[in-house]
Structure formats: C-alpha cells, structure tokens
Design a protein around this motif. Structure first.
Motif, PDB file in Angstrom:
ATOM      1  N   THR A  35       0.859  -1.188   0.000  1.00  0.00           N
ATOM      2  CA  THR A  35       0.000   0.000   0.000  1.00  0.00           C
ATOM      3  C   THR A  35       0.900   1.245   0.000  1.00  0.00           C
ATOM      4  O   THR A  35       1.959   1.227   0.642  1.00  0.00           O
ATOM      5  CB  THR A  35      -0.883  -0.024   1.268  1.00  0.00           C
ATOM      6  N   PRO A  36       0.514   2.329  -0.699  1.00  0.00           N
ATOM      7  CA  PRO A  36       1.363   3.527  -0.694  1.00  0.00           C
ATOM      8  C   PRO A  36       1.650   4.007   0.737  1.00  0.00           C
ATOM      9  O   PRO A  36       0.744   4.059   1.573  1.00  0.00           O
ATOM     10  CB  PRO A  36       0.535   4.562  -1.458  1.00  0.00           C
ATOM     11  N   ALA A  39      -0.560   6.617   2.436  1.00  0.00           N
ATOM     12  CA  ALA A  39      -1.852   6.160   2.968  1.00  0.00           C
ATOM     13  C   ALA A  39      -1.654   5.483   4.322  1.00  0.00           C
ATOM     14  O   ALA A  39      -2.416   5.726   5.275  1.00  0.00           O
ATOM     15  CB  ALA A  39      -2.509   5.198   1.981  1.00  0.00           C
ATOM     16  N   VAL A 224     -10.885   1.987  -4.118  1.00  0.00           N
ATOM     17  CA  VAL A 224      -9.444   2.152  -3.875  1.00  0.00           C
ATOM     18  C   VAL A 224      -8.731   0.806  -3.757  1.00  0.00           C
ATOM     19  O   VAL A 224      -7.499   0.768  -3.702  1.00  0.00           O
ATOM     20  CB  VAL A 224      -9.177   2.960  -2.570  1.00  0.00           C
ATOM     21  N   ARG A 227      -6.348  -0.127  -6.876  1.00  0.00           N
ATOM     22  CA  ARG A 227      -5.518   1.024  -7.279  1.00  0.00           C
ATOM     23  C   ARG A 227      -4.352   1.224  -6.322  1.00  0.00           C
ATOM     24  O   ARG A 227      -3.226   1.478  -6.733  1.00  0.00           O
ATOM     25  CB  ARG A 227      -6.400   2.281  -7.311  1.00  0.00           C
ATOM     26  N   TYR A 228      -4.641   1.125  -5.009  1.00  0.00           N
ATOM     27  CA  TYR A 228      -3.617   1.394  -4.003  1.00  0.00           C
ATOM     28  C   TYR A 228      -3.317   0.146  -3.165  1.00  0.00           C
ATOM     29  O   TYR A 228      -2.763   0.273  -2.069  1.00  0.00           O
ATOM     30  CB  TYR A 228      -4.079   2.522  -3.080  1.00  0.00           C
ATOM     31  N   SER A 229      -3.699  -1.008  -3.678  1.00  0.00           N
ATOM     32  CA  SER A 229      -3.540  -2.242  -2.906  1.00  0.00           C
ATOM     33  C   SER A 229      -4.055  -2.038  -1.479  1.00  0.00           C
ATOM     34  O   SER A 229      -3.348  -2.232  -0.503  1.00  0.00           O
ATOM     35  CB  SER A 229      -2.072  -2.689  -2.899  1.00  0.00           C
ATOM     36  N   SER A 267      -7.735   6.597   2.312  1.00  0.00           N
ATOM     37  CA  SER A 267      -8.083   6.787   0.899  1.00  0.00           C
ATOM     38  C   SER A 267      -7.824   8.218   0.455  1.00  0.00           C
ATOM     39  O   SER A 267      -7.369   8.461  -0.663  1.00  0.00           O
ATOM     40  CB  SER A 267      -9.560   6.431   0.680  1.00  0.00           C
ATOM     41  N   ALA A 270      -4.179   8.550   0.071  1.00  0.00           N
ATOM     42  CA  ALA A 270      -3.687   7.757  -1.065  1.00  0.00           C
ATOM     43  C   ALA A 270      -3.739   8.542  -2.367  1.00  0.00           C
ATOM     44  O   ALA A 270      -2.981   8.258  -3.305  1.00  0.00           O
ATOM     45  CB  ALA A 270      -4.493   6.468  -1.198  1.00  0.00           C
ATOM     46  N   THR A 273      -0.535   9.705  -3.728  1.00  0.00           N
ATOM     47  CA  THR A 273       0.465   8.696  -4.135  1.00  0.00           C
ATOM     48  C   THR A 273       1.249   9.207  -5.350  1.00  0.00           C
ATOM     49  O   THR A 273       0.655   9.620  -6.339  1.00  0.00           O
ATOM     50  CB  THR A 273      -0.251   7.376  -4.492  1.00  0.00           C
ATOM     51  N   TYR A 277       4.976   5.360  -8.107  1.00  0.00           N
ATOM     52  CA  TYR A 277       4.367   4.161  -7.495  1.00  0.00           C
ATOM     53  C   TYR A 277       3.578   3.384  -8.561  1.00  0.00           C
ATOM     54  O   TYR A 277       3.748   2.178  -8.722  1.00  0.00           O
ATOM     55  CB  TYR A 277       3.458   4.578  -6.341  1.00  0.00           C
ATOM     56  N   PHE A 278       2.732   4.138  -9.286  1.00  0.00           N
ATOM     57  CA  PHE A 278       1.911   3.476 -10.313  1.00  0.00           C
ATOM     58  C   PHE A 278       2.774   2.930 -11.445  1.00  0.00           C
ATOM     59  O   PHE A 278       2.548   1.839 -11.946  1.00  0.00           O
ATOM     60  CB  PHE A 278       0.865   4.451 -10.879  1.00  0.00           C
TER      61      PHE A 278
END
Lengths: 386, 386
Positions: A35-36, A39, A224, A227-229, A267, A270, A273, A277-278
């Motif tokens: 996770t970022p 977050a 979410v 997208r952000y695990s 969220s 996040a 982020t 990361y992406f």
C-alpha cells in the motif's frame, strides 16, 4: 444467495495446508503490492480521539479531492456527483437498488465478476448475460446481441472495464456503441472501472464518464482496493451526473449511516500517491502478465486470452470440468509438496454450461512464483489427463 | 427507499449554521465520549504494509476474542457462531436477507430504529408494526397483540434491547414471552443488542442468546459503535447458534468480500477496554438522563418516558406536528443565537399517524449543554404555541 465461486474451494485449500502442502493462490485478486506509504502514514499518524460517523455520502474533503483525481483522468465531476461507499461492492449494491426494482433486468457481458450475481440476488434483480468469447479476447459482443436481449424490464447494461475476470479493456469505439444503445433504449450504463490504472501496452482507458451526452445514463463504480492495494480498507464510490440516482443512492447510504472513517483517511491520503508508485506497479504487472501468458501458452491444450488490463486472465484448460480439476489440485495433487489454487470460471458465467473448461488466474504473485505455479499446473494437467 | 427521518432536517440545520446559529444536536446518536485509548493505539501502532482483505466472516482472532467477551456477558458462543459485519447496519441487512424472502414479514414493536425500514425495503420485506405506548414506558406490548399479527408470511420478530428510540430495557420475563411465541410459531427472534452495556438503575440486560431452547431461533445483532464510541469504525456482527443462518449470511459476507481491516484492529483491541471506562461512561449517561428527564418534566405539556437503557428518550410535545416544529426550530427560531435539532418521532413509527407529536432526544451531549438545550426547547414551545 449464490455461493461465491472464488470461495467455494477454500476449505480444500485449508485442508491442503494442514497436510503441509504449499498452495500458490492464483484464485484471488488480493495483490501482494505494498500500500502507498502516504496512505499507511495517514492512518498511523491520525489524531482522532472519537471515531465518529462521517457523512453518509463520505467526507467533504475526500470527495472534493476525489473530484480532482477524476479531473486528472479526464472525468469532469463535482464532489456532489460522488457518494463514498464501503468498497466497490456496496457501490454496486446501492446502484442496483437505486436504478432497479425487483424483477428488473440488467444485461452483463459474461464471463463477469461473480459477485454481480450476489448483488443481483440481494436486490431481486435478474442478470441477463450476453456471451463474450475467448477467441476474441473477450471483446464487446456484437451490439445486436445486446439489442436482442432488451425487454421492457431491462434497466441497465453493466460492464467491467478493464474486465475482471477477462482482463479485456474496452476501446473508445466499444464504449460509444454501448452509449448509443443505452441512449436509444433509455437505459443506464453502469461501468465498474476499479482497474482504471491497470491498462497496458500503451492503451488508454476510456471512461463512460467521458462520453458527451451520456450524463443521465452513465454510472461509474470505483474503489481504492486495487488502485492502491488497499482491498481491506473497504472504500469505493458511485459517480454519476444523474441527480435522481445520487438522491436515491444517498438514502441507501444514510440507512447504513457512514462508510468507515479510518479507511477514508487512508483513501484521501492515497490520492497523493506519487506517479512512480503506479509506474512501478504497472511495470510489475505487465512483466507478470507477460511471463504468465508465455508460460501458459507453452502448455499443450491450454488457450489463453491476452489481457490488456486488470490482473486476471481466463485460460481454457484441456479438462472437461475445471471445477473438478481445481478441487483435485487441492485434494489429490502436489509437485514436491506444492500445488496451486485457481478459480473455476463457470461461476463467472450466468449461462448454464459455459466456461466449464476455463479457469480465472490472477497474476498477483511475483514472477518467480508465477513461473513455479504454471509449472505445477503443467505437471498437474499431465497427470490429470493420464 | 424511505428517507431516514434523522437526516431529513440536515439541510435546515446546515442553513441555520450558515446564519451563525449554534445548533445543539439532540437528534443523533453520535456520542461525544472518547474512544478507548487501547483501540485508538492499536490503529496508530499498526504495522500493516498491505491493507489486505480479511476473511469475509471477520478475522479469526477477533472472533475468538469476541466469543470470550460474550462469555463474560453470560452468552456462550463459539467463534464460528459469529460473522463480523460492516456495522450493525450490515448485520441487519444480512440477517433480513438470510431469513426472509421478498414479501415475507417481520413484526417489530414501534416506535423502532428508523433504519429498520430502509433495510426492510432493501430486502423486499414488509414491516408489520405492533404498537408500544409512551404511557407504559414503551414496555413489550401484550403478547396477544403479536399473536394477532402472525401470518403465514411472518418469519421473524425483531426487537431492539435496550431500545433505540425508546430507551426501554426488556425484562427477562418479556424476553421469555417472546421466546415462547417464536418457538410456538417457528419464527426467528432477532435482537438488536448494541446498547447491551447501557442498562441503568441496577437492571441487568438479558440477551436472547441466554435463553435455553432458543438456539435455532435467536439471532443477535451487535456493534462496537456505541459500546466504545466507535461509530465510524463500522464493525458489527451477527451471532447465532443456527448453522443455516450462519451459512447463508456467510454468502452475503463473501459477496462483499470483507469487513474493514483497520476497524477490526480497533475493535479487537477495544475488547481490552478496562472496566472503569464503562463505569465512567455509564455514570455519565445516567447523570445526563436524570437531568434531561427532570428538565423535560418541568415543561408544561411535555410527557416523557423514563429510559432504562441506551441514550435516547421519546418525548411527547404540546404541538400538533413535531415534524413542522423541528423544522421551525431550525428555520425560524433561536434563543440568543442558539437552537436545538430533534428527531421527529413519526419516522420511528410504521403505522401512519402515530408519534406525530413526539420527538426522539439523544442524550449524547454533556450535562450543561443538555440543560441549555432543554431551556431552548422550553422557550421555543412557548413561542410556538403563542
């Protein structure tokens, strides 16, 4: 209430583990991606001392920032076009409840995310499937096939884009075909776009919310989770310019009081982020997809659709019944103390008898484990046939 | 979908605030009590780096510790008699979905928690009300009144104990009367016991789960929201010894994947809350209740049922329509720049025309604010009449 096909093998997997077998989970969409940090930190550093209800429609600041995030994705909406939900699951449930009455029908290209069945059952709504084919990589079925299925009870067409379980990414042209048909028949076009960022090979995701003139028809489901695990956060949302849908969905939201407070903190944070990361995550998924598809194609009798998005693929196996095979993998088979768990694909079809020899594979494991998993599958298929 | 009666005045309250009016919120059950430090710390000190799905039925460790908590409350259950849900709201929704089909009926003493209407609508189930009266402090209606309402479609009786909005605490004898009737007619007895700890004046809460022979009939709804002032966590649960109900509710739970992960950490830790926390909270609520009831009784024409639990009371006001009065309080009235928001009680009744001159008051403000609020109410009633 139908049984989730992803879960029904769980007891067999648990038994295998009890026997000391290592099980590689190709069956679930729980990413191993971190996770970022931004977050995680937002929750660790929170200063709340009363964990109070938030607004039923989600916190004002989170919705405002979400609208900014969408703007960056060429989706122009205001914070009041958004209702924050407890995961994409609840967004789907509220949407079904808001746009359909018991006995109404929703047309969905199959194979589709199996829990759509559960939400339909819970809402008393009938799923009318339209078949998409592995031979075409699960592209949009001909629009005439939809047209034939539309009845006075049809209220909506639902798509998942990019698709779970197919990995198919609909083109702008396909979205426009759907757009035309829902306008013609005054239906809703509900698009589950939770995998938006997971579009590969330079292809761009095109949202139903980008389509001019579709404002009263388009409803986007988001989350979410992938997208952000942050699957366990349980934050999603409904996005639509249709004010009647928002007003009705809000009543559902008010009845359940509020989405989870800690998860909204995570969220909201996040959304900050960083892009790298992406970039790293997408690179990783593309690499995983490539190795998975390459290795699967090396197995005799296996046919696989090359996914253009998300992190799933449907593979056709040289077996009569993938359900039995998946159970056998867990009950009777191991390769040096290891086996794999796959999701039989029949549960992703609504039409009886379809997908019986298919499985869904989630590439949420690292490359080495994926290679190992496919080797196990290959050896298993050898022994199963023999 | 019915509008939540607690929420429909919100825009008027927001407008009042924009005009610079201070609004005392007697309308909502959001306590001002601090969440136990042990729960806050568990989240702040968490070491998760992937916010993953938990088990659909809730984490193993949390359910095991919950079973211990229940044992201390003379409720003997195993972890597998428990399904963790996203708040008590979801527990009710899953329960309705699991024990009833569309068109089935549930008998509920009214006034009742208004969102029962929303969950019924969402499940296609019909609420059949049985009237309880302010004159009797909202005690259980005569069992014959239930008996008359039972039809072939009746599947359950639902109670809230202690009651929201009534504050009534059912006696052991009343629970036993209900127990007899559900056994006689083979119904479920669903008890929303989220206010279990909030039982005053030395009275003991008696759970439907304590009743011998009721194992197949009793379903308890629970939540951490009020117990630990963690309304925003969104963690509740279904508890029942009936294995069929658990199996069906699990399918609903699987369709929505999992309850929120952070909130489960907080809820598990909250079980370690020291007894003195509850002692202080209960003392505080009793003091609030006492001052509230005393002050309300001093107003001419106001009748109020003395609550024995929870933190609500129903007050009858000398007005024709409490809905209009509540709106007037926010739109037209202030006392030195201050006013109050109350929840009109009609929305807590299912029978048309009942409760029109009643409001629900939540005593979730400190004593000084409560006294001030009742003074405002008194002056408002003076002016409204005149």
């Amino acid at each position: 209430m139908p049984q989730s096909p992803i879960r029904k093998l769980v007891p067999y997997a648990e038994n295998a583990k009890k026997r000391g077998i290592k099980v590689y989970h190709l069956n679930i969409g729980q990413p191993d991606i971190k996770t970022p940090q931004v977050a995680l930190d937002a929750v660790k550093n929170n200063t709340l001392d009363v964990i109070a209800y938030s607004r039923s429609e989600g916190s004002e600041t989170y919705r405002a920032k979400l609208a900014n995030y969408y703007a960056k994705n060429d989706i122009i909406v205001n914070h009041d076009d958004i209702i924050v939900t407890t995961g994409g699951s609840e967004a789907l449930l509220f949407t079904f409840g808001s746009i359909m009455d018991a006995g109404d029908e929703v047309i969905i290209p199959e194979p589709f995310y199996a829990n759509y069945n559960g939400f339909s059952t819970a809402s008393g709504v009938k799923v009318v499937p339209v078949v998409s084919k592995i031979e075409n990589n699960f592209a949009l079925p001909p629009i005439e096939a939809f047209e034939k299925l539309i009845s006075p009870k049809t209220k909506a067409i639902l798509i998942c884009n990019p698709g779970n379980p197919t990995g198919y990414l609909y083109s702008k042209e396909e979205i426009q075909k759907l757009s035309a048909i829902v306008k013609k028949h005054d239906l809703f076009l509900v698009a589950d776009e939770v995998y938006r960022e997971f579009a590969y090979d330079g292809q761009e995701h095109y949202s139903v919310m980008q389509e001019d003139g579709l404002e009263e028809h388009a409803i986007m489901i988001d989350s979410v989770s992938k997208r952000y695990s942050m699957c366990g956060a349980r934050i999603g949302c409904i996005v639509t310019k249709n004010k009647d849908v928002i007003a009705t969905a809000l009543k559902f939201a008010q009845a359940r009081l509020s989405p989870p407070t800690y998860a909204q903190l995570a969220s909201e944070a996040a959304l900050e982020t960083p892009q790298h990361y992406f970039d790293e995550v997408i690179d990783e998924y593309v690499a995983r997809r490539n190795v998975l598809i390459e290795k699967l194609n090396e197995i005799d009798g296996v046919k696989v659709a090359k996914p253009k998005g998300a992190f799933y693929c449907i593979a056709e196996l040289p077996v009569d019944n993938a359900d039995d095979f998946a159970q056998w993998l867990l009950e009777k088979f191991d390769l040096n103390g290891e086996t794999v768990m796959v999701a039989p694909a029949a549960g992703f079809y609504s039409s009886e008898g379809l997908g019986l020899n298919q499985v869904r594979i989630a590439y949420v494991l690292n490359k080495a484990d994926l290679v190992r998993s496919v080797n196990i599958l290959k050896e298993a298929l050898n022994q199963y046939k023999g």
